[in-house]
Design a protein around this motif. Structure first.
Motif, short mmCIF file in Angstrom:
data_model
loop_
_atom_site.label_atom_id
_atom_site.label_comp_id
_atom_site.label_asym_id
_atom_site.label_seq_id
_atom_site.Cartn_x
_atom_site.Cartn_y
_atom_site.Cartn_z
N LEU A 159 14.19 9.16 -1.79
CA LEU A 159 13.11 9.86 -2.47
C LEU A 159 11.93 10.05 -1.51
O LEU A 159 11.69 9.23 -0.62
CB LEU A 159 12.61 9.07 -3.69
N THR A 160 11.19 11.13 -1.72
CA THR A 160 9.93 11.37 -1.03
C THR A 160 8.84 11.54 -2.08
O THR A 160 9.12 11.63 -3.27
CB THR A 160 10.00 12.63 -0.15
N SER A 161 7.59 11.59 -1.62
CA SER A 161 6.48 11.69 -2.56
C SER A 161 5.37 12.53 -1.97
O SER A 161 4.99 12.34 -0.81
CB SER A 161 5.94 10.30 -2.89
N THR B 270 0.83 -1.20 0.00
CA THR B 270 0.00 0.00 0.00
C THR B 270 0.86 1.25 0.00
O THR B 270 0.57 2.23 -0.70
CB THR B 270 -0.95 0.01 1.21
N ARG B 271 1.95 1.24 0.78
CA ARG B 271 2.86 2.40 0.81
C ARG B 271 3.49 2.63 -0.55
O ARG B 271 3.60 3.78 -1.01
CB ARG B 271 3.94 2.20 1.88
N ILE B 272 3.93 1.55 -1.21
CA ILE B 272 4.56 1.71 -2.53
C ILE B 272 3.54 2.22 -3.54
O ILE B 272 3.85 3.11 -4.37
CB ILE B 272 5.17 0.37 -2.98
N ALA B 273 2.32 1.70 -3.48
CA ALA B 273 1.27 2.17 -4.39
C ALA B 273 1.01 3.66 -4.19
O ALA B 273 0.92 4.43 -5.16
CB ALA B 273 0.00 1.37 -4.18
N SER B 274 0.92 4.08 -2.94
CA SER B 274 0.65 5.50 -2.66
C SER B 274 1.85 6.36 -3.03
O SER B 274 1.69 7.47 -3.56
CB SER B 274 0.32 5.67 -1.17
N ALA C 163 2.45 10.42 -0.68
CA ALA C 163 2.66 9.55 0.48
C ALA C 163 3.45 10.34 1.52
O ALA C 163 4.63 10.07 1.75
CB ALA C 163 3.40 8.27 0.09
N PRO C 164 2.83 11.33 2.14
CA PRO C 164 3.54 12.18 3.10
C PRO C 164 4.18 11.36 4.22
O PRO C 164 3.56 10.46 4.78
CB PRO C 164 2.44 13.09 3.64
N GLY C 165 5.44 11.69 4.50
CA GLY C 165 6.15 11.01 5.58
C GLY C 165 6.83 9.72 5.17
O GLY C 165 7.63 9.17 5.94
N VAL C 166 6.58 9.23 3.98
CA VAL C 166 7.19 7.99 3.49
C VAL C 166 8.45 8.34 2.71
O VAL C 166 8.44 9.23 1.86
CB VAL C 166 6.22 7.20 2.60
N THR C 167 9.54 7.67 3.02
CA THR C 167 10.78 7.80 2.25
C THR C 167 11.21 6.42 1.78
O THR C 167 11.01 5.43 2.48
CB THR C 167 11.91 8.44 3.07
#
Length: 400
Positions: free
Chosen positions: A340-342, A225-229, A345-349
């Motif tokens: 990388l950030t996105s 789910t994190r990778i998708a977002s 997906a706030p907060g996910v690196t």
């Protein structure tokens, strides 16, 4: 050619801020990275609403720079030529940011010693910007042309229809009629048709999207789910940092490093033209349409489906050409891992090092988002790689 790689800190931050004149006087400033950051900053502040138009801006400015410096090795000449070519292109294409681009040019030129080499560089950069802009005038990559109206076909099995929740009009239909940089025509590398709806491959892929891509999936993991977002973000801004990593690590000459940026964005434009050609040639319905028509009327994807056909995946073609260009010109991986950030997906690196790993995650992400079949992703990667190889092989002809 192959660029030799050097070291770089793990986290890379793209910024349009250029060092103060006092700091510039104390250290050697890399004019290529400097103007890469200026370009990135301008387009982050004032992006066009269509992705391919932003790649066009990159391509024009850096192709002009590549033309200006292709026979120059004197640093005063190359610094002045790169800055002038990119500056003049950005001022013309993004006039709302002219003041900050003018300031960046003044800082660069203040650092370059006055003399004939500097004057020739300014003249060469400006001349090539003017020529390149003229060549691309009316190329069909302005937002209105890119999003030319698409006449929706009659509904039927496998036929694309506007998708929920907005049922918005199709986008990017006009890309297929735009003028490429290296392709002879938009359908030059059109992939074979998608698998038949009753084929084992299509049934398997659709079942995968059904199970892993639904908003209430019970089999998709938190990591998936994190990778998708994370990769739901737009492709063009997502690859700004990986390209900057490769550029910063390169120890090649200024002309070769300028060419890296130009080749990347020329390939980006041509890949998106080829992608839209295939999408609208085959007009394959999206998974949400297929699943709802097949007896799951309330099935909903994790993420909202973009308004264009399934096959091939645009994110996958973008990842495929990016991997091919970076691998061909810099090797299969960066020297050190980068982060990388996105915005989606706030907060996910996520840390990457091998270029192919970005492609892998793009392919999986579109399935886990519920918006593409895996075959659309895999064929998209192949199309992107193919167009990139062609663009690299024919870049010298574009430079002239």
């Amino acid at each position: 050619m192959r660029y030799r790689l050097g070291g770089l800190a793990a986290a890379v931050v793209v910024s349009a801020v250029v060092a103060a004149p006092q700091a510039q006087a104390r250290q050697r400033v890399d004019v290529v990275v400097e103007w890469y950051d200026v370009t990135a900053g301008v387009l982050a502040a004032a992006p066009a609403p269509t992705q391919i138009t932003n790649n066009r801006t990159w391509a024009i400015g850096w192709l002009a720079a590549a033309r200006a410096v292709r026979h120059g090795h004197d640093r005063a000449f190359t610094d002045a030529a790169v800055a002038s070519a990119v500056h003049d292109s950005l001022v013309r294409l993004v006039p709302s940011r002219a003041a900050e681009v003018d300031e960046a040019l003044a800082r660069t030129l203040a650092r370059v010693p006055d003399g004939p080499a500097k004057a020739r560089g300014v003249a060469a950069g400006s001349d090539q910007a003017r020529r390149t802009l003229a060549e691309r005038e009316g190329d069909g990559l302005d937002p209105a042309s890119v999003n030319a109206p698409f006449p929706v076909p009659a509904a039927g099995p496998g036929v694309w229809q506007p998708t929920p929740p907005a049922y918005a009009p199709a986008i990017q239909y006009g890309n297929r009629a735009a003028k490429p940089f290296t392709l002879r025509r938009a359908d030059q590398f059109r992939p074979a048709p998608p698998p038949a709806l009753d084929s084992a491959r299509y049934r398997r892929d659709l079942a995968e999207v059904r199970d892993y891509g639904s908003i209430d999936s019970t089999v998709r993991t938190e990591s998936q789910t994190r990778i998708a977002s994370f990769w739901y973000q737009g492709s063009q801004p997502a690859f700004i940092t990986p390209l900057r990593v490769a550029l910063s690590e390169s120890r090649a000459t200024v002309p070769d490093r300028v060419a890296l940026v130009a080749k990347y964005n020329v390939a980006a434009v041509d890949t998106q033209i080829a992608t839209s050609d295939a999408k609208y040639a085959y007009q394959l319905w999206r998974p949400v349409t297929a699943l709802r028509a097949g007896g799951l009327p309330s099935w909903t994807p994790l993420h909202v489906t973009p308004a264009h056909p399934d096959y091939p995946s645009g994110h996958a073609t973008y990842a495929g050409f990016s991997e091919q260009v970076l691998t061909s010109l810099t090797g299969p991986r960066s020297h050190q891992a980068f982060t990388l950030t996105s915005p989606t997906a706030p907060g996910v690196t996520i840390q990457y090092q091998a270029w192919r790993d970005l492609t892998r995650d793009n392919v999986n992400a579109r399935v886990w988002s519920g918006i593409h079949t895996r075959v659309a992703d895999e064929v998209g990667v192949d199309l992107g790689r193919t167009v990139a190889r062609h663009a690299l092989a024919n870049f010298d002809r574009v430079v002239g």
